[in-house]
Design an enzyme around this catalytic site. Structure first.
Site, PDB file in Angstrom:
ATOM      1  N   MET A 338       0.818  -1.218   0.000  1.00 19.04           N
ATOM      2  CA  MET A 338       0.000   0.000   0.000  1.00 19.04           C
ATOM      3  C   MET A 338       0.852   1.268   0.000  1.00 19.04           C
ATOM      4  O   MET A 338       0.583   2.207  -0.740  1.00 19.04           O
ATOM      5  CB  MET A 338      -0.937   0.022   1.222  1.00 19.04           C
ATOM      6  CG  MET A 338      -1.973  -1.066   1.245  1.00 19.04           C
ATOM      7  SD  MET A 338      -3.063  -1.053  -0.198  1.00 19.04           S
ATOM      8  CE  MET A 338      -4.109   0.341   0.156  1.00 19.04           C
ATOM      9  N   ASP A 357      11.052   3.025   5.147  1.00 17.07           N
ATOM     10  CA  ASP A 357      10.799   1.639   5.557  1.00 17.07           C
ATOM     11  C   ASP A 357      11.883   1.223   6.529  1.00 17.07           C
ATOM     12  O   ASP A 357      12.754   2.029   6.884  1.00 17.07           O
ATOM     13  CB  ASP A 357      10.710   0.703   4.337  1.00 17.07           C
ATOM     14  CG  ASP A 357       9.809  -0.503   4.625  1.00 17.07           C
ATOM     15  OD1 ASP A 357      10.150  -1.281   5.543  1.00 17.07           O
ATOM     16  OD2 ASP A 357       8.771  -0.662   3.948  1.00 17.07           O
ATOM     17  N   VAL A 414       2.356   0.835   7.597  1.00 10.29           N
ATOM     18  CA  VAL A 414       3.223  -0.260   8.052  1.00 10.29           C
ATOM     19  C   VAL A 414       2.351  -1.473   8.368  1.00 10.29           C
ATOM     20  O   VAL A 414       1.135  -1.453   8.166  1.00 10.29           O
ATOM     21  CB  VAL A 414       4.067   0.161   9.289  1.00 10.29           C
ATOM     22  CG1 VAL A 414       5.007   1.301   8.912  1.00 10.29           C
ATOM     23  CG2 VAL A 414       3.189   0.558  10.465  1.00 10.29           C
ATOM     24  N   GLU A 416      -0.043  -4.278   9.838  1.00  9.40           N
ATOM     25  CA  GLU A 416      -1.288  -4.098  10.604  1.00  9.40           C
ATOM     26  C   GLU A 416      -1.071  -4.626  12.024  1.00  9.40           C
ATOM     27  O   GLU A 416      -1.583  -5.695  12.410  1.00  9.40           O
ATOM     28  CB  GLU A 416      -2.428  -4.849   9.878  1.00  9.40           C
ATOM     29  CG  GLU A 416      -3.813  -4.581  10.425  1.00  9.40           C
ATOM     30  CD  GLU A 416      -4.358  -3.212  10.076  1.00  9.40           C
ATOM     31  OE1 GLU A 416      -3.587  -2.300   9.763  1.00  9.40           O
ATOM     32  OE2 GLU A 416      -5.587  -3.057  10.132  1.00  9.40           O
ATOM     33  N   LYS A 421       2.645   0.136  14.700  1.00 12.50           N
ATOM     34  CA  LYS A 421       2.056   1.436  14.345  1.00 12.50           C
ATOM     35  C   LYS A 421       2.367   2.473  15.426  1.00 12.50           C
ATOM     36  O   LYS A 421       2.696   3.626  15.130  1.00 12.50           O
ATOM     37  CB  LYS A 421       0.548   1.293  14.130  1.00 12.50           C
ATOM     38  CG  LYS A 421       0.219   0.458  12.875  1.00 12.50           C
ATOM     39  CD  LYS A 421      -1.125   0.793  12.288  1.00 12.50           C
ATOM     40  CE  LYS A 421      -1.547  -0.116  11.154  1.00 12.50           C
ATOM     41  NZ  LYS A 421      -0.972   0.176   9.856  1.00 12.50           N
ATOM     42  N   SER A 443      -6.672  -0.889   8.057  1.00  9.08           N
ATOM     43  CA  SER A 443      -8.002  -1.293   7.584  1.00  9.08           C
ATOM     44  C   SER A 443      -8.850  -1.844   8.712  1.00  9.08           C
ATOM     45  O   SER A 443     -10.069  -1.938   8.557  1.00  9.08           O
ATOM     46  CB  SER A 443      -7.921  -2.317   6.453  1.00  9.08           C
ATOM     47  OG  SER A 443      -6.685  -2.926   6.364  1.00  9.08           O
ATOM     48  N   HIS A 464      -7.840   5.903   4.600  1.00  4.14           N
ATOM     49  CA  HIS A 464      -7.910   4.495   4.202  1.00  4.14           C
ATOM     50  C   HIS A 464      -8.019   4.366   2.682  1.00  4.14           C
ATOM     51  O   HIS A 464      -9.028   4.733   2.091  1.00  4.14           O
ATOM     52  CB  HIS A 464      -9.127   3.846   4.887  1.00  4.14           C
ATOM     53  CG  HIS A 464      -9.252   2.387   4.621  1.00  4.14           C
ATOM     54  ND1 HIS A 464     -10.441   1.793   4.295  1.00  4.14           N
ATOM     55  CD2 HIS A 464      -8.331   1.400   4.630  1.00  4.14           C
ATOM     56  CE1 HIS A 464     -10.243   0.493   4.115  1.00  4.14           C
ATOM     57  NE2 HIS A 464      -8.975   0.233   4.318  1.00  4.14           N
ATOM     58  N   ASN A 514     -15.629  -1.674   3.577  1.00  3.43           N
ATOM     59  CA  ASN A 514     -15.350  -3.079   3.860  1.00  3.43           C
ATOM     60  C   ASN A 514     -16.500  -3.758   4.590  1.00  3.43           C
ATOM     61  O   ASN A 514     -16.745  -4.947   4.421  1.00  3.43           O
ATOM     62  CB  ASN A 514     -14.053  -3.222   4.675  1.00  3.43           C
ATOM     63  CG  ASN A 514     -12.833  -2.984   3.789  1.00  3.43           C
ATOM     64  OD1 ASN A 514     -12.954  -2.961   2.566  1.00  3.43           O
ATOM     65  ND2 ASN A 514     -11.678  -2.797   4.391  1.00  3.43           N
TER      66      ASN A 514
HETATM   67  P1  NAD Z   1       2.867  -4.763   3.554  1.00  2.00           P
HETATM   68  O1  NAD Z   1       3.291  -5.868   4.449  1.00  2.00           O
HETATM   69  O2  NAD Z   1       2.922  -4.974   2.096  1.00  2.00           O
HETATM   70  O3  NAD Z   1       3.748  -3.479   3.867  1.00  2.00           O
HETATM   71  C1  NAD Z   1       4.090  -3.046   5.148  1.00  2.00           C
HETATM   72  C2  NAD Z   1       5.431  -2.363   5.049  1.00  2.00           C
HETATM   73  O4  NAD Z   1       5.704  -1.718   6.285  1.00  2.00           O
HETATM   74  C3  NAD Z   1       6.589  -3.322   4.791  1.00  2.00           C
HETATM   75  O5  NAD Z   1       7.346  -2.878   3.694  1.00  2.00           O
HETATM   76  C4  NAD Z   1       7.415  -3.255   6.079  1.00  2.00           C
HETATM   77  O6  NAD Z   1       8.774  -3.456   5.874  1.00  2.00           O
HETATM   78  C5  NAD Z   1       7.076  -1.859   6.544  1.00  2.00           C
HETATM   79  N1  NAD Z   1       7.323  -1.649   7.978  1.00  2.00           N
HETATM   80  C6  NAD Z   1       7.030  -2.449   9.007  1.00  2.00           C
HETATM   81  N2  NAD Z   1       7.398  -1.882  10.155  1.00  2.00           N
HETATM   82  C7  NAD Z   1       7.944  -0.692   9.862  1.00  2.00           C
HETATM   83  C8  NAD Z   1       8.499   0.373  10.612  1.00  2.00           C
HETATM   84  N3  NAD Z   1       8.573   0.305  11.928  1.00  2.00           N
HETATM   85  N4  NAD Z   1       8.950   1.465   9.968  1.00  2.00           N
HETATM   86  C9  NAD Z   1       8.869   1.544   8.633  1.00  2.00           C
HETATM   87  N5  NAD Z   1       8.344   0.564   7.874  1.00  2.00           N
HETATM   88  C10 NAD Z   1       7.893  -0.525   8.465  1.00  2.00           C
HETATM   89  O7  NAD Z   1       1.407  -4.365   4.019  1.00  2.00           O
HETATM   90  P2  NAD Z   1       0.265  -3.580   3.210  1.00  2.00           P
HETATM   91  O8  NAD Z   1      -0.638  -4.550   2.572  1.00  2.00           O
HETATM   92  O9  NAD Z   1       0.890  -2.513   2.410  1.00  2.00           O
HETATM   93  O10 NAD Z   1      -0.555  -2.932   4.411  1.00  2.00           O
HETATM   94  C11 NAD Z   1      -0.094  -1.815   5.103  1.00  2.00           C
HETATM   95  C12 NAD Z   1      -1.230  -1.175   5.870  1.00  2.00           C
HETATM   96  O11 NAD Z   1      -2.270  -0.815   4.956  1.00  2.00           O
HETATM   97  C13 NAD Z   1      -1.881  -2.071   6.883  1.00  2.00           C
HETATM   98  O12 NAD Z   1      -2.256  -1.292   7.977  1.00  2.00           O
HETATM   99  C14 NAD Z   1      -3.102  -2.606   6.167  1.00  2.00           C
HETATM  100  O13 NAD Z   1      -4.143  -2.950   7.057  1.00  2.00           O
HETATM  101  C15 NAD Z   1      -3.484  -1.398   5.363  1.00  2.00           C
HETATM  102  N6  NAD Z   1      -4.310  -1.667   4.165  1.00  2.00           N
HETATM  103  C16 NAD Z   1      -4.022  -2.700   3.344  1.00  2.00           C
HETATM  104  C17 NAD Z   1      -4.788  -2.926   2.229  1.00  2.00           C
HETATM  105  C18 NAD Z   1      -4.475  -4.053   1.274  1.00  2.00           C
HETATM  106  O14 NAD Z   1      -5.273  -4.325   0.384  1.00  2.00           O
HETATM  107  N7  NAD Z   1      -3.348  -4.718   1.412  1.00  2.00           N
HETATM  108  C19 NAD Z   1      -5.860  -2.054   1.931  1.00  2.00           C
HETATM  109  C20 NAD Z   1      -6.110  -0.973   2.773  1.00  2.00           C
HETATM  110  C21 NAD Z   1      -5.335  -0.789   3.884  1.00  2.00           C
END
Ligand code: NAD
Length: 734
Positions: A338, A357, A414, A416, A421, A443, A464, A514
């Site tokens: 995301m 990251d 980051v 979930e 967070k 989410s 979101h 959702n």
């Molecule tokens: P993802 O696992 O692809 O990405 C998360 C990223 O965060 C990773 O690259 C990780 O290395 C990084 N990270 C972790 N801890 C960190 C820190 N302390 N500092 C900096 N970076 C850090 O996950 P995603 O699917 O991109 O989801 C991310 C967020 O978006 C979540 O909260 C999820 O609920 C939300 N979200 C996801 C979707 C979806 O369809 N995947 C849709 C809407 C919202």
């Protein structure tokens, strides 16, 4: 001539140049005052022997964006009032006259005996393009903004000022039907290739070229008014015609499932019109147009997809007291799936992005996503190499939170995980201070509880996004209990900057989109367990107007994620919150068969390498029973799909999660594709009538269970037939 909407000038050669430039409006539109003025101009052109021809151009950036849709939205209601006041016949006559006003004036231009040339300097859409089609010559500017198109179908209408007749007289019928069905817009080169314009010229020369055509003896007769005119695809009742029309009908049904009366009207207009001389053909078009203008689909789609969406985009929910923010540099923390998408859309909007990251490699990988997306655009000719370079230069990937210095807003994406967070929030605030607006893309985690980690919870908000971020136009802004106006205004300004559509919702489990779409997917699960054949579930969902079947959708989102959600829901809300049949299905899929969805090539569908996906044959055994498809009430299945989502949308309004029906409607269409012809999940209820909807809910509850029970608020509204749009009258745009 004393004109309001046009500046004008007649040159030494007797060519009258009309520069369309409506006072006090950012764009030229077609409205009654314009029609009246055009009528008078045509009279003048005919009467004044000194005028040899007319060039029509625009004094604004765009040529014309089309008819004033605010007038059209209420057409059905106005007609009903006129019937009541003056009777059916009089009302019908008045309505036909009104519906055909544009077509009539344009035909007068075409037949006035003097040549008209349109010099199209920018976007010419809808009626704004149709007026040029009535001119005898069209020259278009060779610039990036110029395009022509008839997008009326996108708001439940069709081109009713000659478009359905002139287009298929300019190009082969299959091409014409595609152009009209899809409501596409074409750039100058394509428009010329498809015979929609005669000439493409540098912007500064279009008026001169139009004049040169007139001076060179340009004919004041449209091709279809010539004696020996031949249709591009020949006659309808001809061997070629017979090859066109049967598939055209089939394509219509495949694309629309008969849910879009305007598209059907296009088919009828072209089919009937091509068998008639142009004047009668235009009358046929007007008749259908008068019908479609009054349709509830047009009213619903104009309201949600044009008016409401425009109002939300312009900041209808922005607190007026907050000064405008300047968002030049945005921090995006988490460069995963995301975060990488958020970085891309932000940099595309021209802002600097600091993409953080855990390590440099992860941050670089996030930036590589932007590289891939923009490179694909360059390859397709939609962006230049320089634009790509500039875009990538705006994104700074880093593992150092210190680089966030100078950011005007931070968006976190980051893992979930509450702990991760919280750490992110603290680290960002250590660099940027307590006053920075900090947004989470979570989410599932409540914004109110995440905000407790912020030094000032009033500056904490949810933004979101939906995946894929670059394609999905909706963004939900989530208000925590303590979120303040500054955070809301900043979030809305950010969404506006990246040209997406925001809805503002209060903090709750699943937020809005959702929550509703979860019901849709669950309904598909339950149908499967009832023994409804899987292919029927998928097809009927699309017949109901959904873009993808619930089983396909679940495969895309991941079934193991559904399994996690089922468990979390039970933990948070109790056993009764999940239907045992649904739980059994998901558990069997995930735990017993390791079918997680597209991501591991095994879900409700099989995904053979290099082949087309196919429903997994094992599905039929999961239910333990199979209904005979001939005994299943298809209409009822369709209703279940839409009602189960609409009743959930009604609950979000009853609970105050969503406070404005426009947001529920626009959010449901953009967020999860709720049948667009209904105008969205709340308009679906309002147009059916709250009383009829509640009766339908009661019927479905008796047969299928409590998930169809309407909220008390809706039951109250049904007593008097009150609508959501009346009860929660939308606030006017700022
Ligand atoms: P993802 O696992 O692809 O990405 C998360 C990223 O965060 C990773 O690259 C990780 O290395 C990084 N990270 C972790 N801890 C960190 C820190 N302390 N500092 C900096 N970076 C850090 O996950 P995603 O699917 O991109 O989801 C991310 C967020 O978006 C979540 O909260 C999820 O609920 C939300 N979200 C996801 C979707 C979806 O369809 N995947 C849709 C809407 C919202």
């Amino acid at each position: 001539m004393n004109l309001v909407n046009f500046k004008h000038d007649t040159d030494a050669d007797g060519i009258l140049t009309l520069v369309w430039d409506m006072p006090g409006k950012p764009m030229n539109v077609l409205d009654q005052s314009l029609m009246n003025e055009l009528d008078a101009i045509v009279d003048h052109v005919i009467a004044d022997a000194a005028i040899k021809g007319v060039v029509l151009t625009s004094g604004k950036d765009a040529f014309c964006a089309g008819a004033d849709l605010t007038m059209m939205e209420g057409a059905g209601k106005e007609f009903a009032a006129a019937v009541k006041a003056r009777g059916q016949e009089a009302a019908m006559k008045e309505f036909m006259a009104q519906a055909g006003a544009g077509s009539r004036v344009f035909r007068r231009i075409e037949t006035c005996g003097k040549p008209w040339a349109a010099a199209i300097n920018g976007v010419a859409l809808g009626g704004g393009f149709e007026i040029t089609l009535a001119c005898h010559y069209r020259v278009i500017a060779d610039n990036a903004k110029a395009q022509v198109g008839l997008p009326e179908v996108k708001v439940g209408l069709f081109p009713g000022a000659g478009g359905t007749q002139r287009i298929p007289r300019l190009m082969a019928t299959p091409d014409a039907l595609q152009f009209l069905f899809k409501g596409e817009s074409w750039k100058p080169a394509k428009a010329k290739q498809m015979n929609l314009v005669h000439e493409v010229a540098p912007e500064g020369e279009i008026v001169a070229r139009a004049k040169a055509w007139i001076k060179g003896g340009g004919k004041a007769v449209a091709p279809w008014d010539e004696k020996n005119f031949k249709m591009p695809s020949g006659k309808i009742f001809s061997p070629i015609g017979m090859m066109v029309w049967p598939p055209a009908n089939a394509i219509y049904r495949k694309e629309t499932y008969d849910n879009y009366p305007a598209v059907k009207a296009i088919l009828k207009c072209v089919y009937e019109g091509l068998q008639l001389p142009i004047d009668q053909a235009l009358t046929v078009e007007t008749r259908y147009f008068a019908q479609i203008m009054r349709s509830k689909e047009a009213a619903a789609m104009i309201r949600s997809l044009f008016l409401s969406m425009g109002e939300l985009n312009k900041g209808a929910r922005r607190p007026k007291s907050e000064p405008k923010t300047t968002l030049k540099k945005i921090g995006v923390i988490g460069a995963g799936f995301m975060g990488a998408g958020i970085a891309y859309v932000t940099a595309m909007a021209g802002a600097e992005v600091v993409l953080v990251d855990r390590d440099q490699a992860a941050a670089d990988k996030g930036k590589a996503h932007s590289d891939a997306l923009i490179s694909a655009r360059v390859a397709k000719g939609r962006a230049t190499a320089e634009q790509k370079e500039a875009l990538l230069a705006r994104i700074t990937p880093t593992a150092d939170y210190g680089d966030l210095k100078g950011c005007d807003l931070v968006v976190e994406a980051v893992f979930e995980d509450r702990g991760v967070k919280a750490e992110t929030t603290k680290k960002a605030q250590a660099v940027l201070g307590a006053d920075i607006v900090f947004a989470s893309n979570t989410s599932t985690l409540p914004i109110t509880s995440l905000a407790t980690e912020a030094q000032k919870p009033e500056n904490f908000i949810g933004i979101h996004f939906f995946s894929p971020v670059d394609k999905m136009m909706l963004v939900e802004i989530i208000m925590g209990e303590r979120t303040g106006d500054k955070a809301l205004a900043t979030a809305l300004d950010f969404v506006r900057l990246i040209k997406k559509t925001p809805i503002v919702v209060n903090d709750t489990r699943g937020f809005f989109a959702n929550r509703c779409v979860g019901r849709y997917v669950a309904e598909g699960h339950l149908m499967l367990m009832e023994g409804v054949p899987p292919a029927m579930i998928e097809n009927v969902a699309r017949m109901a107007g959904m873009p993808v079947g619930p089983l396909s959708l679940n495969d895309e989102v991941a079934i193991d994620l559904s399994w996690k959600i089922v468990q979390a829901t039970k933990k948070d809300l109790g056993e009764q919150a999940v239907d045992p049949a649904q739980e059994k299905l998901i558990k069997t899929m995930v735990v017993d068969h390791e079918r997680f969805g597209r991501k591991n090539g095994k879900g409700f569908y099989d995904y053979p390498q290099g082949g087309k996906k196919k429903l997994w044959p094992g599905l039929s055994t999961l239910a333990g029973k199979a209904l005979d498809p001939d005994t299943i009430d298809v209409e009822e299945l369709k209703q279940r799909f839409l009602v189960v989502q609409a009743v959930e949308a009604a609950r979000t309004m009853a609970e105050g999660v969503v406070t404005d029906p426009r947001e529920a409607d626009v959010g449901s269409i953009l967020g999860f594709g709720f049948a667009p012809f209904t105008g969205g999940a709340i308009s679906y209820i309002d147009f059916m009538g709250t009383k009829a909807f509640v009766e339908l809910c009661d019927r479905l509850t008796a047969k299928y269970g409590d998930r169809f029970v309407p909220p008390a608020l809706l039951r109250d509204m049904a007593k008097t037939g009150e609508t959501f749009y009346a009860k929660f009258a939308p606030k006017k745009a700022a």
